[in-house]
Write a protein that holds these residues in place. Structure first.
Motif, PDB file in Angstrom:
ATOM      1  N   ILE A 106     -18.302 -25.541  39.044  1.00  0.00           N
ATOM      2  CA  ILE A 106     -16.994 -26.220  39.128  1.00  0.00           C
ATOM      3  C   ILE A 106     -15.954 -25.189  39.546  1.00  0.00           C
ATOM      4  CG2 ILE A 106     -15.331 -27.700  37.944  1.00  0.00           C
ATOM      5  CD1 ILE A 106     -17.373 -28.331  35.859  1.00  0.00           C
ATOM      6  N   THR A 107     -15.069 -25.560  40.466  1.00  0.00           N
ATOM      7  CA  THR A 107     -14.013 -24.637  40.900  1.00  0.00           C
ATOM      8  C   THR A 107     -12.636 -25.245  40.661  1.00  0.00           C
ATOM      9  OG1 THR A 107     -13.651 -25.393  43.191  1.00  0.00           O
ATOM     10  CG2 THR A 107     -15.552 -23.969  42.812  1.00  0.00           C
ATOM     11  N   ALA A 108     -11.681 -24.387  40.298  1.00  0.00           N
ATOM     12  CA  ALA A 108     -10.265 -24.781  40.196  1.00  0.00           C
ATOM     13  C   ALA A 108      -9.541 -23.974  41.261  1.00  0.00           C
ATOM     14  CB  ALA A 108      -9.729 -24.454  38.812  1.00  0.00           C
ATOM     15  N   GLU A 109      -8.987 -24.659  42.264  1.00  0.00           N
ATOM     16  CA  GLU A 109      -8.390 -23.940  43.401  1.00  0.00           C
ATOM     17  C   GLU A 109      -6.993 -24.464  43.727  1.00  0.00           C
ATOM     18  OE1 GLU A 109     -11.284 -23.394  46.747  1.00  0.00           O
ATOM     19  OE2 GLU A 109     -12.565 -24.602  45.457  1.00  0.00           O
ATOM     20  N   ASP A 110      -6.178 -23.587  44.225  1.00  0.00           N
ATOM     21  CA  ASP A 110      -4.822 -23.984  44.630  1.00  0.00           C
ATOM     22  C   ASP A 110      -4.449 -23.264  45.930  1.00  0.00           C
ATOM     23  OD1 ASP A 110      -2.303 -25.064  44.649  1.00  0.00           O
ATOM     24  OD2 ASP A 110      -1.454 -23.607  43.253  1.00  0.00           O
ATOM     25  N   PRO A 111      -4.694 -23.864  47.079  1.00  0.00           N
ATOM     26  CA  PRO A 111      -5.342 -25.161  47.296  1.00  0.00           C
ATOM     27  C   PRO A 111      -6.849 -24.976  47.539  1.00  0.00           C
ATOM     28  CG  PRO A 111      -4.452 -24.364  49.351  1.00  0.00           C
ATOM     29  CD  PRO A 111      -4.186 -23.285  48.332  1.00  0.00           C
ATOM     30  N   VAL A 112      -7.576 -26.112  47.635  1.00  0.00           N
ATOM     31  CA  VAL A 112      -8.988 -26.082  48.034  1.00  0.00           C
ATOM     32  C   VAL A 112      -9.002 -25.787  49.534  1.00  0.00           C
ATOM     33  CG1 VAL A 112     -11.100 -27.432  48.308  1.00  0.00           C
ATOM     34  CG2 VAL A 112      -9.716 -27.710  46.243  1.00  0.00           C
ATOM     35  N   GLU A 113      -9.515 -24.630  49.921  1.00  0.00           N
ATOM     36  CA  GLU A 113      -9.448 -24.233  51.331  1.00  0.00           C
ATOM     37  C   GLU A 113     -10.585 -24.831  52.151  1.00  0.00           C
ATOM     38  OE1 GLU A 113      -8.615 -20.208  52.254  1.00  0.00           O
ATOM     39  OE2 GLU A 113      -6.908 -20.099  50.912  1.00  0.00           O
ATOM     40  N   PHE A 114     -11.806 -24.749  51.624  1.00  0.00           N
ATOM     41  CA  PHE A 114     -12.964 -25.301  52.345  1.00  0.00           C
ATOM     42  C   PHE A 114     -13.779 -26.157  51.392  1.00  0.00           C
ATOM     43  CE2 PHE A 114     -11.981 -21.283  54.468  1.00  0.00           C
ATOM     44  CZ  PHE A 114     -11.868 -21.713  55.781  1.00  0.00           C
ATOM     45  N   ASP A 138     -19.919 -29.192  30.846  1.00  0.00           N
ATOM     46  CA  ASP A 138     -21.238 -28.542  30.848  1.00  0.00           C
ATOM     47  C   ASP A 138     -21.471 -27.703  32.115  1.00  0.00           C
ATOM     48  OD1 ASP A 138     -23.847 -27.901  30.088  1.00  0.00           O
ATOM     49  OD2 ASP A 138     -24.682 -29.659  31.091  1.00  0.00           O
ATOM     50  N   PRO A 139     -20.563 -26.727  32.397  1.00  0.00           N
ATOM     51  CA  PRO A 139     -20.748 -25.933  33.626  1.00  0.00           C
ATOM     52  C   PRO A 139     -21.671 -24.734  33.404  1.00  0.00           C
ATOM     53  CG  PRO A 139     -18.711 -25.295  32.567  1.00  0.00           C
ATOM     54  CD  PRO A 139     -19.355 -26.327  31.662  1.00  0.00           C
ATOM     55  N   ASN A 140     -22.309 -24.284  34.465  1.00  0.00           N
ATOM     56  CA  ASN A 140     -23.022 -23.002  34.445  1.00  0.00           C
ATOM     57  C   ASN A 140     -22.110 -21.912  35.016  1.00  0.00           C
ATOM     58  OD1 ASN A 140     -25.412 -25.145  35.368  1.00  0.00           O
ATOM     59  ND2 ASN A 140     -25.974 -23.759  33.706  1.00  0.00           N
ATOM     60  N   ILE A 141     -21.429 -22.287  36.126  1.00  0.00           N
ATOM     61  CA  ILE A 141     -20.574 -21.320  36.829  1.00  0.00           C
ATOM     62  C   ILE A 141     -19.196 -21.939  37.040  1.00  0.00           C
ATOM     63  CG2 ILE A 141     -20.269 -20.017  38.980  1.00  0.00           C
ATOM     64  CD1 ILE A 141     -23.434 -20.167  39.174  1.00  0.00           C
ATOM     65  N   ILE A 142     -18.161 -21.148  36.725  1.00  0.00           N
ATOM     66  CA  ILE A 142     -16.781 -21.609  36.910  1.00  0.00           C
ATOM     67  C   ILE A 142     -16.081 -20.646  37.871  1.00  0.00           C
ATOM     68  CG2 ILE A 142     -14.542 -21.931  35.780  1.00  0.00           C
ATOM     69  CD1 ILE A 142     -16.119 -22.533  33.175  1.00  0.00           C
ATOM     70  N   LEU A 143     -15.421 -21.199  38.886  1.00  0.00           N
ATOM     71  CA  LEU A 143     -14.614 -20.379  39.789  1.00  0.00           C
ATOM     72  C   LEU A 143     -13.151 -20.737  39.566  1.00  0.00           C
ATOM     73  CD1 LEU A 143     -15.273 -19.527  43.485  1.00  0.00           C
ATOM     74  CD2 LEU A 143     -13.011 -20.210  42.775  1.00  0.00           C
ATOM     75  N   VAL A 144     -12.352 -19.749  39.183  1.00  0.00           N
ATOM     76  CA  VAL A 144     -10.910 -19.965  38.982  1.00  0.00           C
ATOM     77  C   VAL A 144     -10.198 -19.295  40.145  1.00  0.00           C
ATOM     78  CG1 VAL A 144      -8.986 -19.707  37.375  1.00  0.00           C
ATOM     79  CG2 VAL A 144     -11.316 -19.755  36.501  1.00  0.00           C
TER      80      VAL A 144
END
Length: 576
Positions: free
Chosen positions: A360-368, A397-403
């Motif tokens: 799961i990713t949290a992005e500001d903004p989602v670029e791609f 229930d994430p394994n990997i988180i991208l902030v």
């Protein structure tokens, strides 16, 4: 001396009859002059050909590589004429124009240029190769010239009263009628101009477009290979119409001129014979003389998801990959805006993206948009910030988180707790180098023991321009300069430094594309002990280098020695 060039060269034993035969075959197959073929085949040097031509035609010769040409004289002869006749205007004295020519016997060329300029022609001879290179250097490539013409025609078309209905007049911007703005933005010339700016940026390989209003001018600049270049100056009277057009395309509020706005434009265009879909991230900022627009070009094809091609040194890449394949902990990528952090993070999660992994990713903004990955766009105005998203992620229930970015204590605290509770957390921070990131987290208010136990690796990065491979030549640099830059005296004995001399492929810049410099700090047990006792960034750096960390400067010097970039680029982006 009269006679054919080939015969003269054989007679003077400068080439053999067999070499002449090969050169004539090369000339028949590729066109051009015989001298040019001899140089390309390596049988003679440019200087040798020029010296023989000088004796053959009875006119002085010139080495264009060492001759400073007056830019005002260049303007006397159009590029089309210079290329057609293989000539280059060099200097003017009184009513005489000195003209470098590949064939000084070409009376048609001399008559044409005499009629065109009104000056008497004094020919000097230069090789065809030297003239071709000099034309590229002083005029730019044909593509650049055609593009410049296109811009001038477009702007003059708009400026010559073709858009009387577009011009908006108001004492105060707030009095401008909304319908007027919409009507102006939909005028054909304005649409054509904005479309041209967007598509031209793609063709030139720009990463950003800047449209800037000033009191007496309106400026459009592109960021190409990390540096801004002025492209055109549309008429100031079109400022509001252009801004409104971009806002309509980005689905923004054209009546709102006091607050910053963000949006997106998606366009489809034909590029290199195939259809491309492109995203532009649009940011509008109110300034003193109107709204400044910056558009970031998001091109999926420029996204490199193969980590081995980003520019990591083998040992740094090994450490980085070892860290991202751990089941938990935190990996941080740091560097200024536009240093390729997003690309590195996307490359990491592309490697980790498997059917049995929840990312799961949290992005500001989602670029791609990446298939198989749950990407969440931040919306500050409704309270969806990084901290709020992270809290919600932990219930998914994430394994990997991208902030996307750790900006404050709250986000940092939740991210570190997630890293300590069995999740792999990837994120970015704005710091100058890898060791400074540890201090930055502690300055945010994170306890040293939390930083020491959660952070597994920090990667600092920069982007430097890559030397154009088409025109790369060796650059003689004094040993002292190399030592001052960071090379050891032993390395100086063998290292070769290169630069690009400029050609049509790189638009006479000498650079084409960019390459990354990477500083990868692995948090070992010894580093953890230093963090726990509150060691400074300087002490952490010293220990990391002892343990084999390649610094940003050292990464840059490695790429200088490999002929990938120049010393100037590395010095501009890194410190010793």
């Amino acid at each position: 001396m009269s006679g054919k060039l080939g015969e003269i060269l054989v007679k003077e034993n400068l080439i053999s009859a067999e070499q002449l035969k090969q050169a004539l075959e090369h000339q028949r197959a590729n066109g051009g002059r015989l001298g040019n073929s001899l140089v390309k085949l390596g049988f003679l040097s440019d200087d040798e050909v020029t010296a023989v031509l000088s004796r053959q035609y009875g006119v002085p010769s010139i080495n264009l590589a060492y001759f400073e040409v007056d830019p005002n004289v260049i303007k006397l002869v159009p590029i089309e004429t210079a290329m057609k006749y293989q000539v280059l205007p060099l200097s003017r004295v009184g009513s005489s124009l000195t003209l470098a020519m590949a064939d000084p016997t070409n009376v048609f060329a001399m008559d044409d240029i005499k009629f065109m300029t009104g000056f008497n022609i004094e020919p000097v001879v230069a090789s065809e190769t030297a003239i071709t290179d000099a034309i590229k250097k002083h005029y730019g490539s044909i593509e650049d010239v055609e593009r410049k013409k296109e811009i001038e025609e477009l702007v003059s078309f708009i400026d010559e009263g073709q858009t009387e209905s577009v011009e908006l007049e108001a004492e105060d911007e707030s009095t401008l009628n909304l319908a007027q703005l919409e009507r102006a933005a939909e005028e054909a010339p304005v649409i054509k101009l904005v479309n041209y700016i967007l598509t031209d940026a793609v063709k030139r390989g720009a990463s950003d477009i800047h449209m800037e209003p000033y009191e007496k001018e309106y400026r459009v600049r592109y960021r190409i290979d990390g540096l801004l270049q002025t492209i055109m100056n549309p008429p100031v009277k079109l400022r509001d119409a252009i801004i409104s057009r971009v806002k309509i395309m980005a689905k923004l509020d054209i009546s709102e001129k006091r607050l910053p706005q963000d949006g997106r434009i998606m366009i489809k265009m034909m590029h290199n014979g195939r259809k491309k879909q492109l995203d532009f991230r649009v940011s509008v900022l109110p300034t003193l003389h109107g709204e400044k627009i910056v558009m970031r070009l998001l091109d999926k094809e420029n996204l490199r998801l193969d980590m081995t091609k980003l520019g990591f040194e083998p040992e740094s890449l090994e450490k980085f990959q070892k860290a991202i394949f751990k089941p938990y902990g935190m990996v941080l990528v740091t560097g200024p805006t536009g240093s390729g952090k997003t690309n590195t993070l996307y490359s990491s999660i592309a490697q980790l993206n498997k059917a049995d992994t929840n990312i799961i990713t949290a992005e500001d903004p989602v670029e791609f948009q990446l298939p198989g990955i749950n990407q969440v766009q931040m919306k500050e105005q409704i309270g969806l910030n990084f901290a709020a998203a992270l809290r919600s992620f932990l219930r998914q229930d994430p394994n990997i988180i991208l902030v996307g970015e750790i900006r404050d204590f709250e986000t940092a605290e939740i991210a570190i707790k997630a890293a300590l509770t069995g999740h792999l957390v990837l994120s970015t921070l704005h710091t100058n180098d890898a060791p400074a990131t540890i201090s930055r987290l502690m300055n945010m208010g994170i306890e040293p023991f939390l930083v020491a136990t959660s952070v597994h690796l920090i990667c600092a990065q920069r982007l430097v321009r890559r030397i154009c491979t088409e025109c790369r030549v060796e650059d003689p640099v004094s040993p002292q300069v190399l030592i001052d830059a960071g090379f050891t005296p032993e390395e100086v004995k063998t290292v070769k430094v290169y630069k690009g001399q400029g050609c049509s492929a790189c638009g006479n810049k000498g650079y084409r594309g960019r390459v990354g410099l990477y500083e990868v700090l692995e948090v070992t047990d010894e580093m953890r002990e230093l963090i726990l006792v509150g060691a400074s960034a300087l002490e952490l750096r010293k220990k990391a280098i002892e343990q084999g960390m390649i610094s940003l400067r050292r990464s840059g010097l490695t790429k200088v020695a490999a002929g990938q970039t120049t010393l100037e680029e590395v010095i501009r982006e890194t410190v010793l």
